[in-house]
Design a protein around this motif. Structure first.
Motif, PDB file in Angstrom:
ATOM      1  N   MET A   1      32.712  18.997  49.985  1.00  0.00           N
ATOM      2  CA  MET A   1      33.449  18.575  48.806  1.00  0.00           C
ATOM      3  C   MET A   1      34.892  19.047  48.954  1.00  0.00           C
ATOM      4  O   MET A   1      35.136  20.206  49.249  1.00  0.00           O
ATOM      5  N   ARG A   2      35.822  18.119  48.746  1.00  0.00           N
ATOM      6  CA  ARG A   2      37.238  18.487  48.777  1.00  0.00           C
ATOM      7  C   ARG A   2      37.696  18.788  47.353  1.00  0.00           C
ATOM      8  O   ARG A   2      37.345  18.066  46.414  1.00  0.00           O
ATOM      9  N   VAL A   3      38.481  19.856  47.222  1.00  0.00           N
ATOM     10  CA  VAL A   3      39.055  20.205  45.923  1.00  0.00           C
ATOM     11  C   VAL A   3      40.540  20.482  46.100  1.00  0.00           C
ATOM     12  O   VAL A   3      40.986  20.903  47.167  1.00  0.00           O
ATOM     13  N   MET A   4      41.276  20.199  45.034  1.00  0.00           N
ATOM     14  CA  MET A   4      42.664  20.622  44.971  1.00  0.00           C
ATOM     15  C   MET A   4      42.699  21.829  44.051  1.00  0.00           C
ATOM     16  O   MET A   4      42.156  21.787  42.942  1.00  0.00           O
ATOM     17  N   VAL A   5      43.305  22.881  44.529  1.00  0.00           N
ATOM     18  CA  VAL A   5      43.423  24.123  43.779  1.00  0.00           C
ATOM     19  C   VAL A   5      44.883  24.233  43.357  1.00  0.00           C
ATOM     20  O   VAL A   5      45.776  24.294  44.207  1.00  0.00           O
ATOM     21  N   LEU A   6      45.114  24.188  42.043  1.00  0.00           N
ATOM     22  CA  LEU A   6      46.473  24.108  41.504  1.00  0.00           C
ATOM     23  C   LEU A   6      46.897  25.439  40.903  1.00  0.00           C
ATOM     24  O   LEU A   6      46.229  25.957  40.002  1.00  0.00           O
ATOM     25  N   VAL A   7      48.003  25.977  41.378  1.00  0.00           N
ATOM     26  CA  VAL A   7      48.591  27.179  40.796  1.00  0.00           C
ATOM     27  C   VAL A   7      49.519  26.706  39.684  1.00  0.00           C
ATOM     28  O   VAL A   7      50.482  25.973  39.942  1.00  0.00           O
ATOM     29  N   LYS A   8      49.214  27.088  38.461  1.00  0.00           N
ATOM     30  CA  LYS A   8      50.005  26.643  37.324  1.00  0.00           C
ATOM     31  C   LYS A   8      51.353  27.370  37.300  1.00  0.00           C
ATOM     32  O   LYS A   8      51.465  28.536  37.657  1.00  0.00           O
ATOM     33  N   ALA A   9      52.377  26.640  36.869  1.00  0.00           N
ATOM     34  CA  ALA A   9      53.722  27.195  36.762  1.00  0.00           C
ATOM     35  C   ALA A   9      53.795  28.173  35.588  1.00  0.00           C
ATOM     36  O   ALA A   9      53.000  28.109  34.646  1.00  0.00           O
ATOM     37  N   THR A  10      54.754  29.074  35.674  1.00  0.00           N
ATOM     38  CA  THR A  10      55.053  30.010  34.590  1.00  0.00           C
ATOM     39  C   THR A  10      56.554  29.956  34.321  1.00  0.00           C
ATOM     40  O   THR A  10      57.303  29.312  35.068  1.00  0.00           O
ATOM     41  N   GLU A  11      56.994  30.628  33.291  1.00  0.00           N
ATOM     42  CA  GLU A  11      58.439  30.679  33.025  1.00  0.00           C
ATOM     43  C   GLU A  11      59.176  31.260  34.222  1.00  0.00           C
ATOM     44  O   GLU A  11      60.272  30.817  34.567  1.00  0.00           O
ATOM     45  N   THR A  12      58.574  32.232  34.888  1.00  0.00           N
ATOM     46  CA  THR A  12      59.200  32.868  36.050  1.00  0.00           C
ATOM     47  C   THR A  12      59.344  31.879  37.206  1.00  0.00           C
ATOM     48  O   THR A  12      60.414  31.768  37.806  1.00  0.00           O
ATOM     49  N   SER A  13      58.266  31.137  37.507  1.00  0.00           N
ATOM     50  CA  SER A  13      58.355  30.185  38.621  1.00  0.00           C
ATOM     51  C   SER A  13      59.314  29.051  38.291  1.00  0.00           C
ATOM     52  O   SER A  13      60.040  28.574  39.163  1.00  0.00           O
ATOM     53  N   GLU A  14      59.327  28.617  37.031  1.00  0.00           N
ATOM     54  CA  GLU A  14      60.246  27.543  36.622  1.00  0.00           C
ATOM     55  C   GLU A  14      61.695  28.018  36.634  1.00  0.00           C
ATOM     56  O   GLU A  14      62.605  27.215  36.762  1.00  0.00           O
ATOM     57  N   ALA A  15      61.914  29.323  36.527  1.00  0.00           N
ATOM     58  CA  ALA A  15      63.267  29.876  36.610  1.00  0.00           C
ATOM     59  C   ALA A  15      63.721  29.998  38.068  1.00  0.00           C
ATOM     60  O   ALA A  15      64.867  30.362  38.330  1.00  0.00           O
TER      61      ALA A  15
END
Length: 119
Positions: free
Chosen positions: A1-15
């Motif tokens: 099974m293939r999955v995409m694992v997504l790291v959600k953005a935060t205010e820090t990453s968006e900065a």
């Protein structure tokens, strides 16, 4: 099974705040473990949405929208594509992952559609 694992953005990453050298080293070691286990297919970090664009569709119309985009909790800061036997294995691997952000963060796991899903 293939999955995409997504790291959600935060205010820090968006900065645009770059990860510490310690975090980069820890994530590199985790990626090495994924590779050694034969799970990792691809992955990468994404620049903040201020560097991106969206294209909105409405019938034949197309509208280009410049970033940054709001709703930080719904944005993606990075991803992996893994080949695992099931979602439980993916969850077990995510639990071993270093916290990808300096504060609270989330990682989402989404299975790909496979050919059998369309039979």
């Amino acid at each position: 099974m293939r999955v995409m694992v997504l790291v959600k953005a935060t205010e820090t990453s968006e900065a645009g705040v770059m990860p510490t050298s310690e975090l980069l080293e820890a994530m590199g070691a985790f990626n090495d473990q994924l590779s050694a286990a034969g799970i990792l297919r691809d992955g990468g970090g994404l620049k903040p949405t201020s560097k991106g664009k969206r294209v909105a569709f409405d019938g034949e119309g197309r509208t280009v929208i410049d970033g940054p985009f709001s709703e930080t909790g719904e944005l993606v800061a990075g991803f992996w594509i893994w080949e695992v036997k099931d979602l439980e294995e993916a969850v077990a691997w995510v639990k071993r992952c270093p916290n990808p952000m300096p504060g609270p963060s989330e990682i989402e796991i989404r299975p790909f559609y496979e050919e059998a899903d369309f039979a």
